[in-house]
Design a protein around this motif. Structure first.
Motif, PDB file in Angstrom:
ATOM      1  N   LYS A 229      84.134  35.011 -30.741  1.00 17.19           N
ATOM      2  CA  LYS A 229      85.549  34.644 -30.842  1.00 17.19           C
ATOM      3  C   LYS A 229      85.703  33.130 -30.919  1.00 17.19           C
ATOM      4  O   LYS A 229      86.481  32.608 -31.726  1.00 17.19           O
ATOM      5  CB  LYS A 229      86.324  35.205 -29.643  1.00 17.19           C
ATOM      6  CG  LYS A 229      86.549  36.715 -29.685  1.00 17.19           C
ATOM      7  CD  LYS A 229      87.333  37.171 -28.465  1.00 17.19           C
ATOM      8  CE  LYS A 229      87.507  38.689 -28.461  1.00 17.19           C
ATOM      9  NZ  LYS A 229      88.369  39.154 -29.548  1.00 17.19           N
ATOM     10  N   SER A 257      90.520  39.203 -33.179  1.00 17.48           N
ATOM     11  CA  SER A 257      90.613  40.041 -31.980  1.00 17.48           C
ATOM     12  C   SER A 257      89.822  41.338 -32.110  1.00 17.48           C
ATOM     13  O   SER A 257      89.013  41.676 -31.241  1.00 17.48           O
ATOM     14  CB  SER A 257      92.082  40.363 -31.686  1.00 17.48           C
ATOM     15  OG  SER A 257      92.661  41.065 -32.774  1.00 17.48           O
ATOM     16  N   THR A 260      85.704  41.004 -34.200  1.00 17.23           N
ATOM     17  CA  THR A 260      84.648  40.392 -33.387  1.00 17.23           C
ATOM     18  C   THR A 260      84.221  41.316 -32.253  1.00 17.23           C
ATOM     19  O   THR A 260      83.034  41.432 -31.944  1.00 17.23           O
ATOM     20  CB  THR A 260      85.140  39.058 -32.796  1.00 17.23           C
ATOM     21  OG1 THR A 260      86.413  39.268 -32.150  1.00 17.23           O
ATOM     22  CG2 THR A 260      85.307  38.008 -33.879  1.00 17.23           C
TER      23      THR A 260
END
Length: 719
Positions: A229, A257, A260
């Protein structure tokens, strides 16, 4: 239509002729055994060679072409019976009935086994047409695995517990069968207690090791997801403005969001289960071979059919999963647009329209989910029917082997327990190994591919400059700049644009909307690079300056300033973590913001709310000016800021700027009062500077500035 009918007839004729030729050779091989023309092994391989040559010739004559797929099938079809008979004789010193006789039943059995082998070959060895796609999938998967390198110690610990769990779990069915044999025969208490004790120890060991394995893998996944992230967020913030103009916000947030998390969790867990299943499968096959090699070969015939079903399922499931990801990104984008533009939606009373649009996006996502679930339901049905048929066949032959004394009842129970686990293990191995190593990627690696697209993307506007001079005058020159926005390449905004901004002077850009005033600001801020020409700062190209240094020395205050959630202090010092409170207050006083800030309950620690929603537009504007001034810039750009300031605030800001004698000031405004005080006014039209001079000089020229004066400016308000 006629051509298709002809091709179908050719294939039918080729099939009938091939069956007739192959049956003839098969029965001829049986006659050779009857008359002892050849030895057993010689007859097997001579027959295989003749059948291969005959079927190849029939295919070439009837079809006129010879595809690699057909060659692989004929090779497997001819060789598998000979390989099986030879292996049985060499390793087990037995000959099957079909090795001694030649009848239609044996021919059908051999054909079925060969077809299964051909299907397995087709799944494992990819076609050249799909090789490029599979190679890309393998490369992406290996790249994801390399990103787990910082967590290697955690993963090694997880693999150690994985091995212990597999070994313990593998021996439980073996001792289960052992207990049944002890109870069914002459009961011996010591052997019974020993078998039960080992069963208990292996069960406890398997459970404890499995729990430790799962916990360590989850820790590794969490660490990997956090790093990915941060890495993706950093890569996104490095992209040029054009990227964010062309890429939807919902798509970016979905990658950041959801994808990943998906690539870390699914890939790591699947590797975990793959290794566990692979070790367990090899161990179970070896134990099953020791119980009954014949039943083991029979069970393994399920593999090609399962593999074919799995391969078909993977192809459709991955495609539908990618479509589902895209539709979810579009749905997120629709929701984000509504939330960010709620005032506009409320003013036009379009709540129902937006709700309907959001419902349509959700319906598209729902349809994709339904299609994916239907494919999965059909796959599960076919898989369970295949497993049920195999269990019936296994029980039938198991009964025969018990009657013949070739295995005990306990051995059959152990074998059945192994077989129930083996089916799932083999299906998973085919699903994972063939997908990752030999086949297309799972939907998690597809998500990783989307993340890597952003990670690998190089910004079109480079930020690799290194120049950071100790002294900067702020002398700006636009030299023959040509520029068109990337989304509208056919429309030239600036054409051979020439302009000079001198230190200590205020330059005002005027002209009708859409003529290039804000474009000059965007180029000076390096949001874009010009297609031709250069912009020089102290006679050095902008791109040669260090990215952070440039944006500290060249500050901009826009008409609609953006504030971030947090305190007023944090917004003024945004990007300057070591800024002292004295400097903050000094900048706020210059921006005429100190007085209203001190009247707030918490002063500089007052929260501004999301997007500065707790402040008025004028207050946000003054905080934005303070944020620019606290950097002590050498070049300051004010883009239509006076539109939100009252007369008193505007006068105080101008007085504060007048106290900075070496500051290069670029102003875009529609108030004549602001324009008149400029040292230089540049009238922009058709992407060029049409007129340049002071207000009085341009009025005396009675040119375009004089004619547009009444249209462009008012003394009291914004035009």
């Amino acid at each position: 239509m006629a051509a298709n009918t002809t091709k179908i007839m050719q294939k039918v004729v080729a099939l009938v002729l091939a069956v007739c030729v192959d049956l003839s050779l098969f029965y001829a091989s049986g006659l050779a055994v009857t008359h002892s023309v050849f030895g057993h092994f010689t007859r097997l391989w001579v027959s295989a060679g003749l059948r291969f040559l005959a079927l190849t010739a029939v295919s070439l004559v009837t079809l006129g072409e010879f595809k690699p797929l057909l060659l692989r099938f004929i090779t497997a079809y001819c060789l598998v019976p000979a390989v099986f008979e030879t292996g049985t004789n060499v390793f087990y010193h037995e000959e099957t009935q079909c090795g001694q006789l030649a009848d239609l039943r044996c021919w059908l059995m051999c054909a079925g086994a060969s077809l299964a082998a051909a299907l397995f070959w087709e799944i494992v060895i990819p076609d050249t047409e799909r090789k490029e796609t599979k190679q890309k999938a393998r490369e992406l998967f290996i790249r994801v695995l390399r990103l787990f390198r910082p967590d290697c110690l955690v993963l090694l610990g997880a693999l150690m517990f994985l091995s212990l769990a597999v070994v313990c779990e593998m021996f439980i069915p073996f001792y289960t069968g052992r207990v049944i044999d002890i109870l069914g025969g002459q009961y011996q208490q010591n052997e019974f207690l020993t078998a039960v004790l080992f069963m208990g120890l292996y069960s406890v060991g398997s459970s404890v090791s499995a729990g430790c394995r799962g916990g360590l893998f989850i820790c590794g996944i969490s660490s990997f997801t956090r790093r990915m992230k941060v890495k993706l967020f950093d890569a996104l913030t490095q992209q040029e403005i054009r990227f964010f103009e062309e890429t939807k916000t919902g798509e970016i947030t979905s990658r950041l969001s959801r994808d990943t998390t998906l690539m870390g969790r699914t890939v790591c867990l699947n590797v975990n289960v793959l290794l566990r299943t692979l070790v367990k499968t090899l161990g179970m096959i070896s134990l099953m071979m020791s119980l009954s090699w014949k039943l083991t070969f029979l069970v393994l015939m399920e593999m090609p059919i399962t593999g074919l079903l799995q391969n078909m399922y993977d192809t459709h499931y991955q495609r539908l999963s990618l479509e589902l990801q895209d539709s979810m990104a579009s749905t997120n984008e629709a929701a984000n647009e509504v939330v960010s533009a709620i005032r506009v939606i409320r003013s036009f009373k379009t709540e129902k329209h937006e709700a309907s649009r959001y419902d349509n996006c959700l319906m598209i996502t729902h349809n994709h989910k339904m299609c994916r679930d239907k494919v999965r339901a059909v796959y599960l049905l076919a898989r369970r029917l295949t497993g049920l048929c195999m269990q019936v066949v296994m029980l039938y032959y198991g009964r025969l082997f018990i009657q013949r004394g070739q295995m005990t009842t306990g051995n059959l129970v152990s074998f059945i327990l192994y077989q129930s686990d083996l089916g799932d293990s083999i299906r998973f191995i085919i699903f994972q190994t063939l997908t990752y190593i030999f086949g297309d990627m799972l939907n998690s690696v597809g998500a990783a591919g989307k993340v890597f697209e952003y990670l690998d993307r190089k910004p079109e506007v480079s930020t690799d400059g290194q120049l950071k001079p100790d002294q900067l005058k702020g002398h700006v020159q636009f030299q023959g700049v040509n520029f068109s926005y990337p989304a509208k390449q056919n429309k030239t905004v600036l054409q051979n644009f020439i302009l000079e901004l001198k230190p200590g002077e205020m330059t005002a850009l005027v002209g009708p909307s859409g003529e290039g005033k804000s474009t000059c600001v965007s180029l000076l801020e390096r949001f874009y690079d010009p297609q031709d020409g250069e912009i020089l700062l102290d006679k050095e190209p902008l791109k040669s300056y260090d990215h952070h240094f440039l944006h500290k020395k060249v500050a901009v205050v826009s008409q609609d300033p953006v504030l971030f959630s947090g305190s007023i202090r944090n917004n003024i010092t945004y990007g300057l973590p070591d800024c002292s409170l004295e400097k903050i207050k000094e900048a706020a006083r210059k921006a005429n913001a100190h007085d209203f800030i001190m009247q707030l309950p918490k002063g500089y620690d007052t929260e501004v709310g999301e997007g500065g929603g707790q402040l008025s537009k004028s207050e946000k504007q003054r905080i934005a000016i303070a944020r620019a001034l606290v950097r002590q810039p050498q070049v300051l750009i004010l883009d239509e800021i006076t539109s939100s300031l009252d007369a008193e605030s505007e006068n105080k800001v101008q007085q504060a700027l007048a106290n900075c004698p070496n500051l290069t000031l670029l102003v875009i405004a529609h108030k004549l009062k602001t324009i008149e005080k400029a040292d230089q006014i540049a009238l922009i039209g058709d992407g060029q500077v049409k007129e340049r001079g002071t207000h009085q000089e341009l009025m005396d020229m009675k040119g375009s500035y004089y004619k547009l004066r009444e249209k462009l400016f008012t003394d009291d308000a914004v035009a």
